[in-house]
Design a protein around this motif. Structure first.
Motif, PDB file in Angstrom:
ATOM      1  N   THR A 186      45.640  32.272  38.864  1.00  0.00           N
ATOM      2  CA  THR A 186      46.338  31.331  39.579  1.00  0.00           C
ATOM      3  C   THR A 186      44.805  31.357  40.793  1.00  0.00           C
ATOM      4  N   LEU A 187      44.260  31.919  41.026  1.00  0.00           N
ATOM      5  CA  LEU A 187      42.915  31.386  41.681  1.00  0.00           C
ATOM      6  C   LEU A 187      42.027  32.071  41.742  1.00  0.00           C
ATOM      7  N   GLY A 188      41.304  32.102  40.357  1.00  0.00           N
ATOM      8  CA  GLY A 188      40.497  32.813  39.884  1.00  0.00           C
ATOM      9  C   GLY A 188      40.054  33.610  39.791  1.00  0.00           C
ATOM     10  N   PHE A 189      40.279  34.362  39.431  1.00  0.00           N
ATOM     11  CA  PHE A 189      39.356  36.119  39.979  1.00  0.00           C
ATOM     12  C   PHE A 189      40.037  37.309  39.301  1.00  0.00           C
ATOM     13  N   GLN A 190      39.501  38.361  38.936  1.00  0.00           N
ATOM     14  CA  GLN A 190      39.529  39.380  38.122  1.00  0.00           C
ATOM     15  C   GLN A 190      38.850  40.273  38.491  1.00  0.00           C
TER      16      GLN A 190
ATOM     17  N   GLU B 209      36.408  40.132  40.942  1.00  0.00           N
ATOM     18  CA  GLU B 209      34.810  39.082  41.270  1.00  0.00           C
ATOM     19  C   GLU B 209      35.747  37.433  41.346  1.00  0.00           C
ATOM     20  N   GLY B 210      35.024  36.738  41.953  1.00  0.00           N
ATOM     21  CA  GLY B 210      36.420  35.087  42.425  1.00  0.00           C
ATOM     22  C   GLY B 210      34.493  34.474  42.216  1.00  0.00           C
ATOM     23  N   VAL B 211      35.483  32.503  42.453  1.00  0.00           N
ATOM     24  CA  VAL B 211      34.221  32.044  42.575  1.00  0.00           C
ATOM     25  C   VAL B 211      35.100  30.646  43.703  1.00  0.00           C
ATOM     26  N   PRO B 212      35.340  31.596  44.899  1.00  0.00           N
ATOM     27  CA  PRO B 212      36.169  30.325  45.674  1.00  0.00           C
ATOM     28  C   PRO B 212      35.895  28.830  45.867  1.00  0.00           C
TER      29      PRO B 212
ATOM     30  N   THR C 228      33.052  28.656  51.284  1.00  0.00           N
ATOM     31  CA  THR C 228      32.827  27.345  51.126  1.00  0.00           C
ATOM     32  C   THR C 228      32.745  27.546  49.331  1.00  0.00           C
ATOM     33  N   ASP C 229      32.721  26.199  48.575  1.00  0.00           N
ATOM     34  CA  ASP C 229      32.627  25.459  47.696  1.00  0.00           C
ATOM     35  C   ASP C 229      31.198  26.013  46.683  1.00  0.00           C
TER      36      ASP C 229
END
Length: 138
Positions: free
Chosen positions: A21-25, A37-40, A92-93
């Motif tokens: 859902t949030l794009g992290f692992q 780690e994830g990429v906001p 931010t992105d």
């Protein structure tokens, strides 16, 4: 779950359901520590145009929890009792990959205490957390 099982999870892609859902692992773990780690991105923004604090809190909570899991026996589990998050810098992105790393400070028969930090690829600190977790033994 033990450290070996956590490392097996990493080998299998390291993505818990919330990670989809949030794009992290989950990317790394050892005895008493774990890292996600994830990429906001814009999909994580709050109404003010920056990444919602819940994104950082979720990564930090995940790192704290799995850090404790690496110290548990096969028949034990854990759950978060308390999470205190301090936000130091907005994301931010354009932030890029962030890493939440949690480390067990103390673990007993019933309670574990963990600290975590959220940094970017250059080591800039975005948030910190402390967590108290309940160790569940059948």
């Amino acid at each position: 779950m033990t450290l070996a099982k956590v490392q097996g999870l990493i080998a299998a892609g390291g993505r818990p359901p919330i990670g989809h859902t949030l794009g992290f692992q989950l990317v790394d773990a050892g005895e008493g520590w774990a890292a996600f780690e994830g990429v906001p991105g814009p999909e994580h923004y709050n109404p003010m145009g920056t990444v919602h604090g819940g994104y950082a809190a979720t990564l930090l909570d995940s790192a704290c929890g799995i850090a404790v899991v690496t110290r548990l026996a096969d028949d034990q589990a854990m759950t978060t009792l308390e999470l205190k998050t301090s936000y130091l810098k907005a994301m931010t992105d354009k932030t890029g990959t962030v890493r939440a790393e949690g480390r067990v400070i103390s673990i007993g028969r019933r309670v574990a205490y963990v600290e975590a930090k959220l940094t970017d690829a250059e080591g800039r600190l975005y948030a910190t957390a402390t967590s108290t977790l309940l160790v569940i033994t059948p």
